[in-house]
Motif scaffolding. Structure first.
Motif, short mmCIF file in Angstrom:
data_model
loop_
_atom_site.label_atom_id
_atom_site.label_comp_id
_atom_site.label_asym_id
_atom_site.label_seq_id
_atom_site.Cartn_x
_atom_site.Cartn_y
_atom_site.Cartn_z
N THR A 264 -117.63 31.13 -11.66
CA THR A 264 -117.71 31.59 -13.06
C THR A 264 -116.47 32.38 -13.44
OG1 THR A 264 -120.06 31.99 -12.57
CG2 THR A 264 -119.25 32.69 -14.73
N VAL A 265 -116.13 33.36 -12.62
CA VAL A 265 -115.00 34.25 -12.90
C VAL A 265 -113.69 33.48 -12.92
CG1 VAL A 265 -113.74 36.29 -12.12
CG2 VAL A 265 -116.23 36.23 -11.90
N LEU A 266 -113.49 32.63 -11.91
CA LEU A 266 -112.24 31.86 -11.82
C LEU A 266 -112.04 30.99 -13.06
CD1 LEU A 266 -112.29 30.72 -8.08
CD2 LEU A 266 -110.79 32.43 -9.12
N LEU A 267 -113.10 30.31 -13.49
CA LEU A 267 -112.96 29.39 -14.62
C LEU A 267 -112.84 30.14 -15.94
CD1 LEU A 267 -112.80 26.46 -15.50
CD2 LEU A 267 -115.29 26.43 -15.70
N GLN A 268 -113.68 31.16 -16.14
CA GLN A 268 -113.64 31.87 -17.42
C GLN A 268 -112.36 32.68 -17.60
OE1 GLN A 268 -117.26 34.04 -18.27
NE2 GLN A 268 -118.56 32.28 -17.87
N ASN A 269 -111.63 32.92 -16.53
CA ASN A 269 -110.33 33.59 -16.63
C ASN A 269 -109.26 32.69 -17.25
OD1 ASN A 269 -108.38 35.75 -16.01
ND2 ASN A 269 -107.60 34.34 -14.46
N ILE A 270 -109.45 31.37 -17.14
CA ILE A 270 -108.42 30.44 -17.61
C ILE A 270 -108.92 29.49 -18.70
CG2 ILE A 270 -107.10 30.47 -15.46
CD1 ILE A 270 -108.52 27.78 -14.78
N PHE B 121 -106.93 37.25 -18.22
CA PHE B 121 -106.73 38.61 -17.70
C PHE B 121 -105.89 38.67 -16.43
CE2 PHE B 121 -110.81 39.29 -20.03
CZ PHE B 121 -110.33 40.22 -20.93
N VAL B 122 -106.19 37.81 -15.47
CA VAL B 122 -105.64 37.97 -14.12
C VAL B 122 -104.87 36.73 -13.68
CG1 VAL B 122 -106.17 38.71 -11.76
CG2 VAL B 122 -107.74 39.27 -13.61
N ASP B 123 -103.74 36.93 -13.01
CA ASP B 123 -103.01 35.83 -12.38
C ASP B 123 -103.95 35.16 -11.37
OD1 ASP B 123 -101.45 34.17 -10.84
OD2 ASP B 123 -99.88 35.63 -10.46
N PRO B 124 -104.21 33.85 -11.51
CA PRO B 124 -105.13 33.17 -10.58
C PRO B 124 -104.75 33.34 -9.11
CG PRO B 124 -104.66 31.75 -12.46
CD PRO B 124 -103.75 32.94 -12.58
N GLN B 125 -103.45 33.47 -8.82
CA GLN B 125 -103.03 33.63 -7.43
C GLN B 125 -103.52 34.95 -6.83
OE1 GLN B 125 -101.70 31.08 -5.77
NE2 GLN B 125 -102.03 30.02 -7.71
N LYS B 126 -103.75 35.95 -7.67
CA LYS B 126 -104.33 37.21 -7.22
C LYS B 126 -105.86 37.16 -7.27
CE LYS B 126 -100.51 40.28 -8.58
NZ LYS B 126 -100.14 41.45 -9.42
N LEU B 127 -106.37 36.47 -8.28
CA LEU B 127 -107.82 36.46 -8.49
C LEU B 127 -108.56 35.68 -7.41
CD1 LEU B 127 -110.09 37.38 -10.34
CD2 LEU B 127 -109.76 35.31 -11.69
N TYR C 205 -116.01 51.63 -8.64
CA TYR C 205 -116.57 50.28 -8.54
C TYR C 205 -117.23 50.00 -7.19
CZ TYR C 205 -113.68 49.20 -12.64
OH TYR C 205 -113.11 49.19 -13.88
N LEU C 206 -116.99 50.86 -6.21
CA LEU C 206 -117.33 50.52 -4.83
C LEU C 206 -118.82 50.38 -4.56
CD1 LEU C 206 -114.71 52.61 -2.82
CD2 LEU C 206 -114.68 50.17 -3.39
N ASP C 207 -119.65 51.03 -5.34
CA ASP C 207 -121.10 50.92 -5.12
C ASP C 207 -121.75 49.83 -5.97
OD1 ASP C 207 -121.20 52.93 -3.15
OD2 ASP C 207 -121.24 54.49 -4.68
N LEU C 208 -120.93 49.05 -6.65
CA LEU C 208 -121.42 47.91 -7.43
C LEU C 208 -121.31 46.64 -6.62
CD1 LEU C 208 -119.67 48.67 -10.86
CD2 LEU C 208 -122.04 49.20 -10.21
N ARG C 209 -122.07 45.62 -7.03
CA ARG C 209 -121.92 44.29 -6.45
C ARG C 209 -121.00 43.46 -7.34
NH1 ARG C 209 -127.56 45.09 -5.53
NH2 ARG C 209 -128.06 43.84 -7.38
N ALA C 210 -120.38 42.45 -6.77
CA ALA C 210 -119.40 41.65 -7.50
C ALA C 210 -119.99 41.03 -8.76
CB ALA C 210 -118.83 40.56 -6.59
N GLU C 211 -121.26 40.65 -8.71
CA GLU C 211 -121.89 39.98 -9.85
C GLU C 211 -122.05 40.91 -11.06
OE1 GLU C 211 -126.60 40.26 -8.87
OE2 GLU C 211 -125.32 39.32 -7.35
N GLN C 212 -121.85 42.22 -10.86
CA GLN C 212 -121.97 43.19 -11.95
C GLN C 212 -120.65 43.42 -12.69
OE1 GLN C 212 -123.95 46.03 -9.00
NE2 GLN C 212 -125.06 46.56 -10.87
N ASP D 239 -112.99 44.04 -15.44
CA ASP D 239 -113.12 44.83 -14.21
C ASP D 239 -112.31 44.19 -13.08
OD1 ASP D 239 -114.87 46.68 -15.38
OD2 ASP D 239 -116.62 45.44 -14.93
N PHE D 240 -112.39 42.87 -12.97
CA PHE D 240 -111.63 42.19 -11.91
C PHE D 240 -110.13 42.33 -12.15
CE2 PHE D 240 -115.65 39.92 -10.97
CZ PHE D 240 -115.66 40.12 -9.60
N LYS D 241 -109.72 42.42 -13.40
CA LYS D 241 -108.31 42.66 -13.72
C LYS D 241 -107.86 44.00 -13.16
CE LYS D 241 -105.12 43.10 -17.67
NZ LYS D 241 -104.69 44.50 -17.48
N ILE D 242 -108.69 45.02 -13.34
CA ILE D 242 -108.36 46.36 -12.84
C ILE D 242 -108.30 46.34 -11.31
CG2 ILE D 242 -109.21 48.73 -12.64
CD1 ILE D 242 -110.40 48.35 -15.48
#
Length: 265
Positions: free
Chosen positions: A163-169, A204-210, A244-251, A256-259
């Motif tokens: 989801t994240v990878l596709l919606q970023n581009i 938001f994010v360069d796919p090579q980093k994401l 962010y550390l006490d959250l799960r990735a799906e949240q 947030d992934f950009k940060i």
């Protein structure tokens, strides 16, 4: 295309629906026309159809007078395509996911369309993510479960790395659902048609980093980011994303992934 025509073609070309290739042929022309009707009237010069089968979409695509390429893995079906569409389309007998993308470079921006084999749908999505700069749009029929994942929102059970990878581009929209009876043989699940409009630049994010970040964050879905990231990054890096550390990735949202990408890489 209807069941009677399909049976005729199957018999003539000594073919049967192959479960190994996840073959479910569309036998409802109304749905075929509805899918092809989503192709923009302007801004598209070339179309690549994945898994055309016996031409349920193809017979309508040729009427658009676009540069048409058909990619079909089944050699028996390719004989049908050669007999019927050789003068109207370029026909490639190959697995789409294993093609060298250079084969499409002459097309520049193009549209991908297809009722894709369900057993390789995720691989096809990954191919498009990897080559999104050359693709203008995709109109694909997927199992409904995958369509829900591609369009999911943060905090939902369907939201994941893909989801994240596709919606970023890309902008991803589900257009309509298709019941099993529209195909032969009938799949065991409902299907959905999804339209994907690719951006010229990532949101938001360069796919090579994401990509590596997503792989780590979603590795253990039920674990917190603290547990997923601690083996890959030093404590000094993790302290910079403490909130962010006490959250799960799906949240996490795309922002947030950009940060996280900016802080960790």
């Amino acid at each position: 295309m209807n069941r009677q025509k399909l049976n005729k073609f199957l018999k003539k070309y000594n073919s049967i629906p192959r479960k190994k290739l996840s073959q479910n042929f569309m036998i409802n022309d109304s749905y075929a026309q509805k899918i092809v009707g989503l192709v923009p009237s302007a801004g598209i010069d070339s179309i690549v159809e994945i898994g055309p089968g016996f031409g349920s979409l193809t017979e309508h695509l040729v009427e658009l007078n676009k540069n048409l390429t058909l990619v079909e893995k089944d050699p028996q079906i390719c004989k049908f395509l050669m007999d019927r569409y050789q003068l109207q389309a370029k026909i490639i007998n190959a697995d789409f996911t294993k093609l060298n993308s250079d084969i499409f470079k002459s097309l520049k921006k193009y549209l991908i369309i297809g009722n894709v084999p369900y057993n390789v749908s995720k691989r096809i999505i990954r191919f498009m993510i990897d080559h999104h700069r050359e693709i203008n749009q995709a109109i694909i029929t997927l199992q409904q479960e995958v369509a829900h994942r591609l369009t999911a929102l943060p905090g939902t059970k369907d939201y994941g790395g893909l989801t994240v990878l596709l919606q970023n581009i890309a902008d991803v929209k589900k257009k309509f659902d298709i019941p099993p009876a529209v195909f032969y043989p009938q799949p065991k699940v409902n299907s959905s048609v999804v339209v994907i409009d690719f951006f010229t630049k990532p949101r938001f994010v360069d796919p090579q980093k994401l990509i590596p970040l997503i792989t780590i964050c979603f590795k253990h879905r039920r674990k917190t980011l603290r547990n997923n990231l601690k083996c890959s990054f030093e404590n000094s890096k993790l302290k910079s994303i403490e909130k962010y550390l006490d959250l799960r990735a799906e949240q996490l949202s795309l922002k947030d992934f950009k940060i996280l990408a900016e802080k960790l890489f």
